[in-house]
Design an enzyme around this catalytic site. Structure first.
Site, PDB file in Angstrom:
ATOM      1  N   HIS A   1     -22.241  38.517  45.219  1.00 32.92           N
ATOM      2  CA  HIS A   1     -22.350  38.718  43.774  1.00 32.92           C
ATOM      3  C   HIS A   1     -21.434  39.819  43.259  1.00 32.92           C
ATOM      4  O   HIS A   1     -20.814  39.663  42.202  1.00 32.92           O
ATOM      5  CB  HIS A   1     -23.810  39.000  43.404  1.00 32.92           C
TER       6      HIS A   1
ATOM      7  N   ASP B   1     -20.523  30.264  39.462  1.00 30.84           N
ATOM      8  CA  ASP B   1     -21.293  30.594  40.661  1.00 30.84           C
ATOM      9  C   ASP B   1     -21.958  29.318  41.150  1.00 30.84           C
ATOM     10  O   ASP B   1     -23.177  29.162  41.086  1.00 30.84           O
ATOM     11  CB  ASP B   1     -22.321  31.679  40.323  1.00 30.84           C
TER      12      ASP B   1
END
Length: 286
Positions: free
Chosen positions: A67, A162
């Site tokens: 992340h 993502d």
């Protein structure tokens, strides 16, 4: 693959091209949503983790490798941060890192599978953290490809993809039509970023993805890091802009405000991660 294999000794494995990637643990949830098989495990090494269609996605004790690498090169360099779009990211980790920036006024998360969100909130609450209760977050349980196609021109300062591997519901996140829509809805001075697979386990997909993004945006470069539970452990994220490679140059004030709370990312780490392009990939992209 459709579901992870579980051995009698408690190993939960992902299989890829004759190689096994596994964690020792136990299965907490294994169910089929309308889009994919979702598995939640509790491992002795990385804590609770998430698999989609048998492929490792994230785990509590190593999610920052992924992340932070996706988020901070983009948000530390975009001209403005008022509006951010996250496509996918149902575990909440990408949104959490984005919302650390006070300049972000609105974040659209577009996740096709609401069950991923529900199970992540229940079993992996530390990954999303306070993002789920942040008033700036708008969760949209919709198709990210359709969302970008319907969005107005120049509507986002940062776009982060993502998604999972280019199969199933994420397959359309790797083609030219989608990248062109992302460019259309990116504001001047904006930054686009996506996970772009492993240069080892998915070599040709990685090269083709970087090349295509560069063709669409004009400027694009891969950044290399590691995600221990992914195939080969060696991963990449590709960053793009239309007005020059601004993603390579973190703005000092933003970097200073954010880096102390990071486990992986720093301006120094980022510089090395962009420079760590293997020679064979650099030749392919030249």
């Amino acid at each position: 693959m459709d579901s992870p294999s579980t051995t009698a000794s408690g190993w939960i494995d992902e299989h890829h091209q004759g190689v096994r990637y596994g964690l020792q643990g136990r299965v907490l949830v294994d169910e089929k949503s309308p889009y994919q098989r979702i598995t939640v495990i509790d491992s002795s090494r990385y804590g609770k983790g998430l698999l989609l269609d048998g492929c490792w996605m994230t785990a509590e004790h190593q999610e920052r490798h992924y992340h932070e690498s996706l988020v901070h090169p983009a948000l530390c360099s975009a001209a403005q941060l008022e509006r951010v779009l996250v496509i996918g990211g149902g575990d909440g980790g990408t949104a959490r890192e984005c919302l650390r920036y006070q300049d972000v006024k609105h974040l659209d998360m577009v996740e096709i599978d609401g069950r991923v969100v529900e199970l992540s909130q229940k079993h992996l609450p530390s990954i999303g953290g306070h993002a789920w209760s942040d008033a700036r977050l708008q969760l949209n349980l919709e198709d990210g490809i359709a969302w970008t196609a319907n969005a107005t021109d120049s509507s986002y300062d940062v776009i982060l993809v993502d998604g999972s591997d280019p199969t199933g519901p994420a397959e359309g996140l790797f083609n030219e039509a989608f990248f062109k829509q992302c460019r259309r809805i990116l504001r001047p001075g904006g930054v686009f970023a996506t996970q772009s697979e492993s240069p080892e386990a998915f070599r040709q997909i990685h090269i083709d993805t970087v090349r295509l993004i560069r063709q669409v945006f004009g400027y694009a470069d891969p950044l290399y890091g590691w995600v221990p539970m992914y195939p080969s452990g060696w991963w990449s994220w590709t960053f793009a802009a239309v007005d020059g490679p601004r993603y390579r140059n973190p703005l000092p004030a933003r970097a200073a405000a954010i880096s102390s709370g990071c486990e992986i990312w720093s301006p120094r780490w980022q510089q090395g991660a962009f420079e760590a392009i293997p020679a064979f990939i650099e030749r392919e992209l030249t």
